[in-house]
Design a protein around this motif. Structure first.
Motif, mmCIF file in Angstrom:
data_model
loop_
_atom_site.group_PDB
_atom_site.id
_atom_site.type_symbol
_atom_site.label_atom_id
_atom_site.label_comp_id
_atom_site.label_asym_id
_atom_site.label_seq_id
_atom_site.Cartn_x
_atom_site.Cartn_y
_atom_site.Cartn_z
ATOM 1 N N THR A 66 -1.995 -3.187 -1.567
ATOM 2 C CA THR A 66 -1.346 -1.942 -1.954
ATOM 3 C C THR A 66 -1.686 -0.780 -0.807
ATOM 4 O OG1 THR A 66 -3.589 -1.134 -2.749
ATOM 5 C CG2 THR A 66 -1.720 -2.196 -4.057
ATOM 6 N N LEU A 67 -0.439 0.162 -0.771
ATOM 7 C CA LEU A 67 -0.453 1.084 0.441
ATOM 8 C C LEU A 67 -0.644 2.534 -0.425
ATOM 9 C CD1 LEU A 67 2.171 -0.187 2.908
ATOM 10 C CD2 LEU A 67 -0.343 -0.402 3.026
ATOM 11 N N ARG A 68 -0.998 3.434 0.294
ATOM 12 C CA ARG A 68 -0.807 4.725 -0.149
ATOM 13 C C ARG A 68 -0.768 5.788 0.867
ATOM 14 N NH1 ARG A 68 -4.677 8.325 -4.502
ATOM 15 N NH2 ARG A 68 -3.511 10.146 -3.961
ATOM 16 N N ASP A 69 0.418 6.327 1.014
ATOM 17 C CA ASP A 69 0.578 7.262 2.069
ATOM 18 C C ASP A 69 1.431 8.491 1.653
ATOM 19 O OD1 ASP A 69 3.191 6.315 1.827
ATOM 20 O OD2 ASP A 69 2.952 4.975 3.574
ATOM 21 N N THR A 70 2.020 9.399 2.440
ATOM 22 C CA THR A 70 2.660 10.415 2.080
ATOM 23 C C THR A 70 4.086 10.159 1.174
ATOM 24 O OG1 THR A 70 3.686 10.556 4.386
ATOM 25 C CG2 THR A 70 1.917 12.172 3.873
ATOM 26 N N THR A 71 4.543 8.776 1.410
ATOM 27 C CA THR A 71 5.932 8.536 1.094
ATOM 28 C C THR A 71 5.860 7.841 -0.248
ATOM 29 O OG1 THR A 71 5.779 6.200 1.826
ATOM 30 C CG2 THR A 71 6.862 7.887 3.292
ATOM 31 N N THR A 72 4.463 7.199 -0.890
ATOM 32 C CA THR A 72 4.248 6.735 -1.959
ATOM 33 C C THR A 72 3.406 7.616 -2.822
ATOM 34 O OG1 THR A 72 1.968 5.901 -1.398
ATOM 35 C CG2 THR A 72 3.941 4.568 -0.904
ATOM 36 N N GLY A 73 2.551 8.597 -2.533
ATOM 37 C CA GLY A 73 1.949 9.282 -3.558
ATOM 38 C C GLY A 73 0.924 8.140 -4.079
ATOM 39 N N ASP A 74 0.311 8.640 -5.229
ATOM 40 C CA ASP A 74 -0.542 7.862 -6.024
ATOM 41 C C ASP A 74 0.252 6.898 -7.242
ATOM 42 O OD1 ASP A 74 -2.456 6.816 -7.770
ATOM 43 O OD2 ASP A 74 -3.236 8.554 -8.825
ATOM 44 N N LEU A 75 0.483 5.820 -7.009
ATOM 45 C CA LEU A 75 1.392 4.958 -7.785
ATOM 46 C C LEU A 75 0.651 4.311 -8.893
ATOM 47 C CD1 LEU A 75 3.036 3.041 -4.753
ATOM 48 C CD2 LEU A 75 3.853 4.893 -6.100
ATOM 49 N N TRP A 76 -0.705 4.669 -9.096
ATOM 50 C CA TRP A 76 -1.405 3.805 -9.904
ATOM 51 C C TRP A 76 -2.154 4.857 -10.955
ATOM 52 C CZ3 TRP A 76 -2.535 3.908 -4.868
ATOM 53 C CH2 TRP A 76 -1.875 2.900 -4.335
ATOM 54 N N GLY A 77 -1.706 6.279 -10.996
ATOM 55 C CA GLY A 77 -2.099 7.120 -11.922
ATOM 56 C C GLY A 77 -3.834 7.366 -11.863
ATOM 57 N N GLY A 78 -4.286 7.026 -10.885
ATOM 58 C CA GLY A 78 -5.688 7.257 -10.507
ATOM 59 C C GLY A 78 -6.587 6.146 -10.790
ATOM 60 N N SER A 79 -5.800 4.991 -11.347
ATOM 61 C CA SER A 79 -6.698 4.040 -11.660
ATOM 62 C C SER A 79 -6.722 2.856 -10.605
ATOM 63 C CB SER A 79 -5.978 3.199 -12.958
ATOM 64 O OG SER A 79 -6.315 1.881 -13.265
ATOM 65 N N SER A 80 -8.141 2.371 -10.416
ATOM 66 C CA SER A 80 -8.492 1.431 -9.525
ATOM 67 C C SER A 80 -7.971 0.008 -9.976
ATOM 68 C CB SER A 80 -9.850 1.220 -9.178
ATOM 69 O OG SER A 80 -10.725 1.265 -10.327
ATOM 70 N N VAL A 81 -8.189 -0.099 -11.315
ATOM 71 C CA VAL A 81 -7.915 -1.104 -11.772
ATOM 72 C C VAL A 81 -6.225 -1.584 -11.703
ATOM 73 C CG1 VAL A 81 -7.502 -2.537 -14.060
ATOM 74 C CG2 VAL A 81 -9.875 -1.244 -13.742
ATOM 75 N N ARG B 293 11.008 8.402 -2.855
ATOM 76 C CA ARG B 293 9.711 8.091 -2.941
ATOM 77 C C ARG B 293 9.806 6.673 -2.841
ATOM 78 N NH1 ARG B 293 5.620 8.778 -8.228
ATOM 79 N NH2 ARG B 293 3.605 8.262 -7.147
ATOM 80 N N ASP B 294 8.749 6.152 -2.311
ATOM 81 C CA ASP B 294 8.409 4.455 -1.728
ATOM 82 C C ASP B 294 7.591 4.274 -3.107
ATOM 83 O OD1 ASP B 294 7.892 1.935 -1.117
ATOM 84 O OD2 ASP B 294 6.648 2.511 0.555
ATOM 85 N N THR B 295 8.265 3.616 -4.172
ATOM 86 C CA THR B 295 7.338 2.948 -5.357
ATOM 87 C C THR B 295 6.889 1.619 -5.121
ATOM 88 O OG1 THR B 295 9.359 2.106 -6.094
ATOM 89 C CG2 THR B 295 8.987 4.415 -6.943
ATOM 90 N N GLU B 296 6.899 1.337 -4.130
ATOM 91 C CA GLU B 296 6.331 -0.162 -3.685
ATOM 92 C C GLU B 296 6.451 -1.179 -4.889
ATOM 93 O OE1 GLU B 296 3.871 -1.037 -0.651
ATOM 94 O OE2 GLU B 296 5.498 0.222 -0.004
ATOM 95 N N CYS B 297 7.596 -1.284 -5.523
ATOM 96 C CA CYS B 297 7.975 -1.980 -6.506
ATOM 97 C C CYS B 297 6.762 -2.255 -7.585
ATOM 98 C CB CYS B 297 8.076 -3.607 -6.027
ATOM 99 S SG CYS B 297 9.396 -3.563 -4.599
ATOM 100 N N THR B 298 6.467 -0.941 -7.978
ATOM 101 C CA THR B 298 5.143 -0.472 -8.868
ATOM 102 C C THR B 298 5.936 0.073 -10.124
ATOM 103 O OG1 THR B 298 4.066 -0.416 -6.932
ATOM 104 C CG2 THR B 298 3.023 0.483 -9.206
ATOM 105 N N ASP B 299 5.312 -0.581 -11.278
ATOM 106 C CA ASP B 299 5.588 0.312 -12.627
ATOM 107 C C ASP B 299 4.570 1.466 -12.750
ATOM 108 O OD1 ASP B 299 7.560 -1.129 -13.647
ATOM 109 O OD2 ASP B 299 6.240 -2.394 -14.920
ATOM 110 N N VAL B 300 5.113 2.552 -12.166
ATOM 111 C CA VAL B 300 4.181 3.993 -11.755
ATOM 112 C C VAL B 300 3.979 4.541 -13.365
ATOM 113 C CG1 VAL B 300 3.923 6.126 -11.039
ATOM 114 C CG2 VAL B 300 5.337 4.252 -9.865
ATOM 115 N N PRO B 301 2.514 4.782 -13.590
ATOM 116 C CA PRO B 301 2.535 5.287 -14.840
ATOM 117 C C PRO B 301 3.081 6.801 -15.038
ATOM 118 C CG PRO B 301 0.425 4.503 -14.015
ATOM 119 C CD PRO B 301 1.463 4.357 -12.864
ATOM 120 N N ALA B 302 3.779 6.812 -16.231
ATOM 121 C CA ALA B 302 4.670 8.208 -16.617
ATOM 122 C C ALA B 302 5.957 8.297 -15.290
ATOM 123 C CB ALA B 302 3.873 9.145 -16.635
#
Length: 392
Positions: free
Chosen positions: A293-308, A222-231
């Motif tokens: 921010t990017l979202r594609d097949t390698t990242t998925g949703d990195l923000w738990g559905g939160s636009s904030v 997974r490409d986490t894009e240096c993000t603290d992914v919820p859960a």
């Protein structure tokens, strides 16, 4: 032919000539079998058609695999089969270890108190007699006490680190990141970060710095894009907090005033680290990075559905809607880089920067998204970094 064990099955390594030779030989054999067996197939017409289609399809599939392996062998996109299909990244460091000589600081443990934050050993990049003139590259495993992530890295220690006059000196550190998915050894063997810094130091254009080289892909594939992914994986915490803390506990580096540097995804991460953690990172170099921010097949949703949360991970959104942090950024881009992550995106980012943040831009005429373009600016980028890190 060198082979490695993977899932208890002997397989040809993903990187290197063994796989290329295996695929090339298989292609030649299939083509020969097709030529010799084309008129010898037997059975009903439908069966003959299927047999011939299988022969042609096999040769075409092998051509595609051979081209893909050649591209991967050149670009070091995937370092092992586990990188490609998911799993441990322990095969990413390809430099063999050596022994002898002083290691990192002794007796330090991670915040959890159970295991060392950094498990280290020198590689064969230089011999012990060369450490005081060339420096040393260590292979390390950095364990994150806060994020519970663990990743391999390469640490370059400059010659001054081993010279008696600097025995008690602490050095500025730079976290150097690959693109996605990335191979750590590529930063040494293909992009030559230590050699480039050594040249700049030798010409007195840059001062000594410790390079902590790793990849931002802390949860492959997974490409986490240096993000603290919820859960999910706490990639930003690992890179911005755990790595500096662990390295500072093991080596003579400054705990704050770090630099961050990277290409492509690594460039995005470098800027995000500096903007989100300016208490640790004061400078960032982005080589063909992007700033949203990017979202594609390698990242998925990195923000738990939160636009904030998505906005808070976008350097462009932060600059447009929040106070600018007191950091310096060097942004490089080639004129041939098009699309939403290319030169237009860099220009948009530059237009948003305001005090106390500062930005320096370098545009490479005809430059593309590749090692060659980045190598042309890497030396000046080290000079730029050194001036700011040593001044601090």
């Amino acid at each position: 032919m060198e082979r490695v064990m993977w899932n208890e099955v002997v397989v040809v390594p993903l990187l290197g000539w063994p796989l290329m030779v295996t695929l090339g030989s298989s292609f030649v054999l299939v083509v020969a079998a097709t030529a010799l067996g084309w008129s010898r197939v037997r059975g009903p017409r439908a069966v003959r058609v299927l047999q011939r289609a299988a022969l042609v399809g096999s040769s075409q599939a092998l051509v595609v695999l051979l081209l893909a392996a050649g591209a991967n062998n050149y670009g070091y996109f995937y370092g092992s089969w586990s990188d490609l299909f998911g799993g441990s990244s322990q095969a990413a460091v390809a430099l063999p270890p050596t022994h002898g000589g002083p290691g990192p600081r002794q007796g330090h443990v991670g915040a959890a108190g159970a295991l060392p934050a950094v498990k280290s050993g020198p590689t064969s990049w230089s011999t012990p007699t060369e450490w005081a003139t060339r420096g040393r590259v260590d292979t390390v495993t950095v364990r994150g006490a806060r994020s519970d992530l663990s990743e391999q890295a390469l640490v370059y220690l400059p010659p001054a680190y081993f010279q008696p006059a600097s025995a008690h000196r602490t050095f500025p550190a730079v976290e150097v990141m690959t693109g996605y998915p990335g191979v750590v050894a590529n930063l040494v063997q293909r992009q030559h970060y230590p050699d480039t810094l050594l040249t700049e130091m030798g010409q007195r254009r840059a001062g000594p710095m410790v390079l902590v080289m790793l990849r931002p892909t802390v949860a492959p594939p997974r490409d986490t894009e240096c993000t603290d992914v919820p859960a999910g994986p706490q990639a930003l915490t690992y890179l911005a907090e755990d790595v500096p803390s662990a390295v500072e506990s093991a080596y003579r580096v400054r705990p704050t005033g770090w630099g961050a540097m990277g290409d492509s995804t690594g460039g995005y991460c470098a800027v995000k680290l500096a903007m989100a953690h300016s208490d640790v990172f004061s400078t960032a170099v982005s080589l063909s990075g992007y700033y949203h921010t990017l979202r594609d097949t390698t990242t998925g949703d990195l923000w738990g559905g939160s636009s904030v949360l998505r906005d808070l991970n976008s350097p462009e959104w932060l600059l447009a809607h929040q106070p600018a942090p007191p950091v310096s950024v060097l942004a490089t881009i080639g004129t041939a880089e098009k699309g939403h992550t290319g030169i237009s995106d860099t220009r948009h980012f530059l237009s948003l920067v305001r005090s106390p943040m500062s930005v320096t831009s370098v545009v490479i005429p005809g430059g593309g998204h590749n090692f060659h373009s980045w190598s042309t600016v890497m030396g000046p980028a080290f000079d730029w970094l050194s001036k700011r890190l040593h001044a601090a």
